[in-house]
Design an enzyme around this catalytic site. Structure first.
Site, mmCIF file in Angstrom:
data_model
loop_
_atom_site.group_PDB
_atom_site.id
_atom_site.type_symbol
_atom_site.label_atom_id
_atom_site.label_comp_id
_atom_site.label_asym_id
_atom_site.label_seq_id
_atom_site.Cartn_x
_atom_site.Cartn_y
_atom_site.Cartn_z
ATOM 1 N N LYS A 205 0.845 -1.202 0.000
ATOM 2 C CA LYS A 205 0.000 0.000 0.000
ATOM 3 C C LYS A 205 0.883 1.257 0.000
ATOM 4 O O LYS A 205 0.652 2.166 -0.766
ATOM 5 C CB LYS A 205 -0.888 -0.021 1.251
ATOM 6 C CG LYS A 205 -1.926 1.082 1.324
ATOM 7 C CD LYS A 205 -2.862 0.858 2.495
ATOM 8 C CE LYS A 205 -3.955 1.909 2.566
ATOM 9 N NZ LYS A 205 -4.876 1.672 3.709
ATOM 10 N N GLU A 211 11.179 -4.235 3.687
ATOM 11 C CA GLU A 211 11.383 -5.614 3.249
ATOM 12 C C GLU A 211 10.884 -5.836 1.813
ATOM 13 O O GLU A 211 11.546 -6.488 0.993
ATOM 14 C CB GLU A 211 10.642 -6.577 4.185
ATOM 15 C CG GLU A 211 11.041 -6.481 5.654
ATOM 16 C CD GLU A 211 10.149 -5.516 6.434
ATOM 17 O OE1 GLU A 211 9.702 -4.496 5.857
ATOM 18 O OE2 GLU A 211 9.901 -5.767 7.625
ATOM 19 N N GLY A 265 -4.810 -2.426 5.534
ATOM 20 C CA GLY A 265 -4.023 -3.543 5.015
ATOM 21 C C GLY A 265 -4.565 -4.886 5.446
ATOM 22 O O GLY A 265 -4.744 -5.787 4.631
ATOM 23 N N ARG A 266 -4.933 -5.019 6.739
ATOM 24 C CA ARG A 266 -5.398 -6.307 7.240
ATOM 25 C C ARG A 266 -6.829 -6.623 6.843
ATOM 26 O O ARG A 266 -7.366 -7.657 7.201
ATOM 27 C CB ARG A 266 -5.229 -6.353 8.754
ATOM 28 C CG ARG A 266 -5.855 -5.189 9.490
ATOM 29 C CD ARG A 266 -5.346 -5.128 10.925
ATOM 30 N NE ARG A 266 -5.847 -3.976 11.663
ATOM 31 C CZ ARG A 266 -5.270 -2.781 11.629
ATOM 32 N NH1 ARG A 266 -4.189 -2.586 10.875
ATOM 33 N NH2 ARG A 266 -5.751 -1.755 12.339
ATOM 34 N N GLU A 351 -3.542 -6.488 15.466
ATOM 35 C CA GLU A 351 -3.214 -5.148 14.963
ATOM 36 C C GLU A 351 -4.434 -4.232 15.080
ATOM 37 O O GLU A 351 -4.307 -3.020 15.134
ATOM 38 C CB GLU A 351 -2.732 -5.228 13.508
ATOM 39 C CG GLU A 351 -1.909 -4.025 13.064
ATOM 40 C CD GLU A 351 -1.226 -4.225 11.715
ATOM 41 O OE1 GLU A 351 -1.920 -4.201 10.681
ATOM 42 O OE2 GLU A 351 0.004 -4.411 11.707
ATOM 43 N N HIS A 382 -1.795 -33.511 19.506
ATOM 44 C CA HIS A 382 -0.626 -34.339 19.872
ATOM 45 C C HIS A 382 0.476 -33.449 20.418
ATOM 46 O O HIS A 382 1.630 -33.847 20.492
ATOM 47 C CB HIS A 382 -0.140 -35.114 18.647
ATOM 48 C CG HIS A 382 -1.165 -36.062 18.106
ATOM 49 N ND1 HIS A 382 -1.403 -37.299 18.646
ATOM 50 C CD2 HIS A 382 -2.047 -35.910 17.090
ATOM 51 C CE1 HIS A 382 -2.400 -37.878 17.982
ATOM 52 N NE2 HIS A 382 -2.793 -37.067 17.027
ATOM 53 N N LYS A 511 8.861 0.435 12.067
ATOM 54 C CA LYS A 511 9.367 0.612 10.698
ATOM 55 C C LYS A 511 10.356 1.776 10.659
ATOM 56 O O LYS A 511 11.429 1.704 10.090
ATOM 57 C CB LYS A 511 8.204 0.912 9.753
ATOM 58 C CG LYS A 511 7.289 -0.246 9.438
ATOM 59 C CD LYS A 511 6.177 0.261 8.478
ATOM 60 C CE LYS A 511 5.387 -0.851 7.890
ATOM 61 N NZ LYS A 511 4.345 -0.389 6.949
HETATM 62 O O1 F6P Z 1 3.631 -2.409 9.546
HETATM 63 C C1 F6P Z 1 2.302 -2.775 9.544
HETATM 64 C C2 F6P Z 1 1.769 -2.680 8.146
HETATM 65 O O2 F6P Z 1 1.576 -1.347 7.773
HETATM 66 C C3 F6P Z 1 0.487 -3.451 8.000
HETATM 67 O O3 F6P Z 1 -0.628 -2.766 8.498
HETATM 68 C C4 F6P Z 1 0.473 -3.660 6.509
HETATM 69 O O4 F6P Z 1 -0.434 -4.667 6.150
HETATM 70 C C5 F6P Z 1 1.933 -4.060 6.261
HETATM 71 O O5 F6P Z 1 2.674 -3.273 7.204
HETATM 72 C C6 F6P Z 1 2.431 -3.825 4.869
HETATM 73 O O6 F6P Z 1 2.337 -2.459 4.547
HETATM 74 P P1 F6P Z 1 2.417 -2.062 2.981
HETATM 75 O O7 F6P Z 1 1.251 -2.725 2.311
HETATM 76 O O8 F6P Z 1 2.336 -0.566 2.966
HETATM 77 O O9 F6P Z 1 3.724 -2.584 2.453
#
Ligand code: F6P
Length: 549
Positions: A205, A211, A265-266, A351, A382, A511
């Site tokens: 987003k 990463e 995002g979630r 979150e 188990h 972050k």
């Molecule tokens: O760090 C949390 C977060 O912002 C989540 O809410 C989101 O789903 C994820 O990192 C990835 O963010 P992006 O889609 O901006 O890479």
């Protein structure tokens, strides 16, 4: 009390509301009760505490509740203005008050009623996914794309990865892979792929998550080297709200699929973030996923609280956590295709509910979100089910299973799966008393003294709550309904607590700080001072990885 009138009282502190106070008193009576006695006293208990919605059956009879508990929880929901809050959420109002945004993920699955940009994006996704599945999209060498690599993390990965695992056939073509962590996972996957037939979807987003950007850069380097090309843009697509950054990276406008700031995002699997899943399962199946979620949305909007599946699950979850002391919650699935559900729900719930202030910025005077964990029940029983049966912690469980197996019609094996699922929830509820153990052991020939010695070790206390959710079978439609159910369950808890389920400042700080430490870990002089621990850890790492400044 009507929803409107109730919402005016929502400002009253949660723990001072009449219903909350009544629940505190009600809980004091619970200590003498045992679920097995409640079942014995009420042969209709299942009928009284179960319902069907969205194609799912919820059996909530094995929870620490009576009809009085349910009535008080419903009263609490009205005192906290839940109906009005649900209406605001579903209407796309600015329920995310810190970021001044809507949280309108339900609009993504509202079919013809969806906003124009939602429908046009879905149409573009279908064209792209169908072309890939038909082998009509080629790379720079003219060969068709056979592997898709989705580069994303958190909500930009967990949802599509879950849906692919649950709904896509193993023989899907192109094959869809997910990479979140940079470094080894990316390197090892690329070693198995051919650059000529590989396409990357950068799912971010913000298009700034460290990463994901790192992985996108590694992908570009790999393609340029592997294809001896100067432009590899046709091996990329992007799902993002940051059009500028994606363009600067070199992704063509026609390969950009938008994300909107009114989708968290979630909560985004229903949006273009679901593109990898649509590619793997097909656009018709993805439409079924949306339809299942839409069905649960309508149930959430229309059913009265006492017959409303998300409301009951959210309210009972609050009862178990805030009154009965359930510090964590386990989601244990006996459907193999839901192996990725726990990590998905960890982000969705922790979150969203992992907050400690109310919407007005006041310190929350009670628990907010629980720790959510879980796994596949066939393995759990188990392993850690021991702790849930005989440990000292109360851990409410959501058991999830399917009546029919997902792939074949091997109902004999499915019977084994279901027998184990139902046995676990029954044992958590009824337990096995020490007297029963003694009777069983002496009936088997053990002398009474030895049986009395072993009984405390073999007894199960029971009185441990669980829900059982039964799907007809795991399909895109039932999965859509299930995920929407949990989204709304999460919102119900947030609404009662009056917390914002839709921001996530706790992870944003991480972050930022990681970004400030990176130069030093790359051997550059410290830009700022850190605590002694962080500075020492950086020095130790540099000393041991040859990057000493
Ligand atoms: O760090 C949390 C977060 O912002 C989540 O809410 C989101 O789903 C994820 O990192 C990835 O963010 P992006 O889609 O901006 O890479």
């Amino acid at each position: 009390m009507s929803g409107t009138a109730a919402s005016k009282s929502v400002s009253a502190s949660l723990t001072r509301t009449p219903a909350w106070r009544a629940l505190v008193a009600h809980h004091r009576n619970w200590t003498e009760r045992h679920l097995r006695d409640l079942f014995a006293a009420d042969p209709q208990r299942f009928e009284r505490f179960s319902l069907e919605a969205g194609g799912l059956l919820l059996d909530y009879s094995k929870n620490l509740i009576t009809t009085e508990t349910r009535d008080l929880l419903v009263q609490l929901s009205l005192e906290r203005g839940l109906p009005d809050r649900v209406t605001a959420l579903l209407a796309g109002k600015r329920v995310n008050q810190t970021e001044k945004r809507a949280a309108w993920h339900t609009a993504l699955r509202s079919g013809d009623a969806a906003p124009r940009e939602v429908r046009s994006t879905l149409a573009a996704m279908r064209v792209f996914a169908d072309a890939l599945r038909a082998g009509l999209l080629q790379g720079v060498t003219g060969q068709p794309i056979r592997n898709i690599v989705s580069l994303g993390i958190g909500g930009s990965a967990l949802g599509p990865a879950l849906v692919v695992r649950a709904c896509a056939p193993d023989t899907a073509s192109p094959r869809v892979h997910f990479v979140t962590t940079p470094g080894e996972p990316m390197t090892r996957l690329l070693a198995t792929l051919d650059p000529a037939t590989t396409l990357f979807i950068v799912q971010s987003k913000s298009f700034s998550t460290m990463e994901t950007v790192r992985n996108a850069q590694a992908a570009k380097t790999w393609l340029l080297a592997g294809l001896q090309a100067t432009d590899v843009g046709i091996h990329f697509a992007a799902v993002t709200a940051n059009v500028e950054a994606a363009g600067a990276f070199g992704i063509a406008p026609e390969r950009l699929f938008p994300m909107w700031d009114w989708v968290g995002g979630r909560y985004s699997v229903w949006s273009a973030v679901g593109l990898p899943a649509m590619i793997a399962m097909g656009s018709a199946a993805f439409d079924e996923l949306l339809a299942g979620a839409g069905l649960m949305d309508r149930h959430f909007a229309e059913a009265p609280p006492e017959r409303n599946m998300p409301m009951l699950m959210g309210l009972i979850g609050l009862w178990h956590h805030n009154f009965c002391g359930g510090a964590s919650r386990a989601v244990i699935s006996y459907e193999h295709g839901l192996a990725l559900l726990p990590p998905y729900l960890q982000q969705l719930e922790m979150e969203s509910l992992g907050k400690s202030v109310t919407q007005k910025g006041k310190t929350l005077r009670t628990g907010s979100g629980t720790v959510v964990w879980g796994g596949l029940g066939i393995n759990a029983q188990h392993a850690y089910m021991q702790s849930l049966h005989q440990g000292t912690q109360l851990v409410p469980v959501d058991f999830i299973a399917a009546c029919l197996p997902r792939y074949d019609r091997d109902t004999d094996t499915q019977a084994i799966i279901l027998a184990n699922c139902f046995a676990q929830s029954a044992l958590l509820m009824q337990g096995v008393s020490a007297d029963d153990i003694k009777r069983q052991l002496t009936a088997g020939g053990m002398d009474a003294k030895e049986a009395a010695r072993l009984a405390p070790h073999q007894a199960l206390p029971g009185n441990r709550p669980s829900n059982t959710l039964l799907l007809p079978s795991l399909t895109p439609h039932s999965l859509g309904a299930l995920l929407a159910l949990y989204e709304h369950r999460t919102f119900v808890k947030a609404a009662i607590l009056d917390i914002n389920a839709f921001d996530q400042y706790g992870v944003e700080h991480g972050k930022k700080l990681a970004g400030s430490l990176l130069p030093e870990l790359n051997g550059k002089p410290p830009a700022t001072t850190h605590d002694a621990s962080t500075s020492a850890l950086i020095r130790h790492a540099l000393k041991n990885n040859g990057r000493k400044p």
